[in-house]
Enzyme design. Structure first.
Site: not given
Length: 550
Positions: A354, A420, A440
């Site tokens: 990004l 997660d 992620d």
């Protein structure tokens, strides 16, 4: 006499200390000196020749032994990583040392593409993207709605541009004013300037497909370890100055997460990152940065170009004569968990960076439904069935679309089996009226035989969903737009295909039915108008004033 002996003893101790310090300094300088010796290497050796060529370059055998000894006393763990590569090199890759392993009978998505899930005519994926639900137009974008204003914020010097992003210069790309036009920007920059308040990229942005190709083919000029995190990740810089986050392969596609593993101690999977990008597109979110799979030569494209001395020192040759390295991280960075090539080819995922934080700041938010990350303690949402009511009264979830974004992310994670999700990010420029970036996703697709119902708790507690999301989920549950088939078709475009085995694809169809059933139960309990937020008739970003009255 005693005083003389004592002084001699002190002098002897001092000399030993000085010798030891000198040896440590020489050991630290040795990698740098050797890298200078091989810096001008054309690296023309084949992968199979790599281990032998290191010895010719003066690879320090004693130094390698020292690295192995340094980690010999660490607690050993069963190495469940596997570095066998399921796909051979492309037609243009003539490396003789990399041979395709024996093909085993597995239910990969190649089988799905030619079997029962294959559409009889045309592409189901293309048909999906032509559906009205995927052709919604955005509100007119103002300067406040775009991350960058190309006309004022981003300028390039044509003289400096002679260094050529793509290795080719084209004078026609210059505008009459002598400035480079936006179409001549490298694809990673075109991706960046296309980010707006509503999405990371548009559905039919040609720069995205071009960027995915760059991630696979651009020359790697620099490698460094990413700081932080429990597992090794590398930052790759390309010849056109773009950057990507590299997650190397740690497990084969068939390996499931052991049932006794905690979610926070599981391996991150490179193929999960790739599959998450394609799933995010098919769901219509477009909140995952572009990700592509790539075969990387560990010798020529990592070891020989890195300036990270700590990373360089962790390379060694395994007993099987394969090139390995392990780097530095909080966990899983030791010789017991080393990443090894065949002999020096390794596959991994590359996620496009990004924009730099100095240009586009991002705000990090704690996920309200964050897990405890403790082996015994439970989080508040796990013991309080009315937890969502408390969240709804807390900014930024008391107004705007943030709570609906959390529901989208919850559905996305449940389809992958990703537990997660402790934090999320947004672009600071857009305030609270913007989307959540789905970063992620490496701990998704770990178990295809188990559906983790706790991931759906935010949805079942809050009973809220966008109408556009609800309709797309219903569409993907139909046989002609079957989710598993669409994901399988989309993943065929990746260089490392096959990405997912068939059981993971089937699991997504099964979990999709559970999401829809949870919404049916919510509607029966609360009513359709309460549960489903109509974002199709009005702009979903206009609900910014006042708290949510539901």
């Amino acid at each position: 006499m005693k005083m003389i002996l004592l002084r001699k003893f002190r002098v002897l101790i001092l000399l030993v200390f000085l010798v030891a310090c000198s040896m440590h300094i020489m050991i630290d300088l040795l990698p740098k000196l050797e890298m200078q010796g091989v810096g001008g290497c054309s690296c023309a050796h084949t992968p199979s020749e790599a281990p032998r060529s290191w010895a010719k370059q003066g690879w320090p055998n004693k130094h390698t032994l020292r690295i192995l000894q340094d980690f010999s006393n660490e607690p050993s763990a069963s190495n469940v990583s596997s570095h066998s590569l399921e796909k051979g090199p492309a037609a243009g890759d003539k490396s003789p040392g990399f041979r395709r392993p024996e093909v085993r009978k597995r239910q990969f998505i190649h089988d799905a593409a030619v079997g029962k899930n294959t559409p009889a005519k045309g592409s189901r994926l293309a048909a999906l993207y032509e559906h009205p639900l995927y052709k919604r137009s955005l509100p007119t974008l103002t300067d406040e709605d775009t991350l960058f204003n190309v006309n004022t914020d981003i300028r390039f010097d044509p003289v400096a541009a002679e260094q050529e992003w793509n290795g080719e210069g084209n004078p026609e790309e210059l505008s009459p004013t002598g400035e480079l036009t936006a179409d001549s920007y490298p694809n990673w920059l075109r991706f960046h300037i296309g980010i707006n308040r509503y999405e990371l990229y548009s559905m039919h942005n040609p720069a995205i497909d071009a960027l995915l190709k760059d991630l696979v083919h651009q020359k790697i000029t620099s490698v460094a370890m990413k700081s932080g995190g429990t597992q090794l990740k590398l930052i790759l810089t390309f010849q056109n100055y773009g950057q990507a986050l590299f997650k190397p392969m740690k497990q084969t596609r068939e390996q499931e997460t052991p049932p006794d593993f905690f979610y926070f101690s599981d391996f991150e999977r490179h193929n999960a990152e790739i599959a998450a990008f394609h799933l995010d597109q098919i769901l219509g979110f477009r909140r995952v940065p572009p990700v592509a799979g790539r075969l990387v030569n560990m010798t020529k494209e990592i070891r020989d170009v890195t300036r990270d001395k700590k990373l360089w020192r962790t390379f060694f040759i395994s007993p099987a004569n394969n090139v390995c390295f392990y780097g530095e991280c909080s966990y899983y960075c030791s010789t017991e968990h080393a990443l090894c090539g065949k002999p020096d080819q390794i596959e991994g995922s590359l996620a496009a960076f990004l924009p730099d934080l100095t240009l586009a700041k991002r705000k990090t938010w704690r996920n309200p439904w964050r897990r405890s990350y403790h082996k015994r303690k439970k989080a508040e949402w796990e013991v309080d069935p009315d937890y969502c009511e408390e969240v709804k009264q807390t900014p930024p979830y008391d107004s705007g679309t943030r709570l609906l974004d959390i529901m989208d992310m919850t559905i996305f994670d449940f389809l992958m089996g990703n537990m997660d999700r402790h934090h999320y990010e947004t672009f600071e420029k857009f305030g609270n009226e913007t989307f959540i970036i789905h970063l992620d996703n490496g701990r998704g697709f770990g178990k295809h035989s188990h559906d983790e119902k706790s991931i759906l708790v935010p949805l079942t507690q809050c009973c809220r969903v966008r109408k556009s999301t609800h309709l797309r989920l219903q569409l993907l549950a139909k046989e002609e737009y079957k989710l598993s088939t669409l994901v399988a078709e989309s993943l065929l475009r990746d260089r490392l295909s096959p990405i997912l085995i068939q059981p993971h694809l089937d699991a997504m169809d099964r979990r999709l039915r559970q999401v829809l059933q949870a919404l049916v139960e919510c509607i029966e309990k609360e009513g359709y108008s309460y549960v489903v937020e109509d974002d199709l008739q009005m702009s979903q970003w206009t609900e910014q004033s006042g708290p949510r009255m539901r």
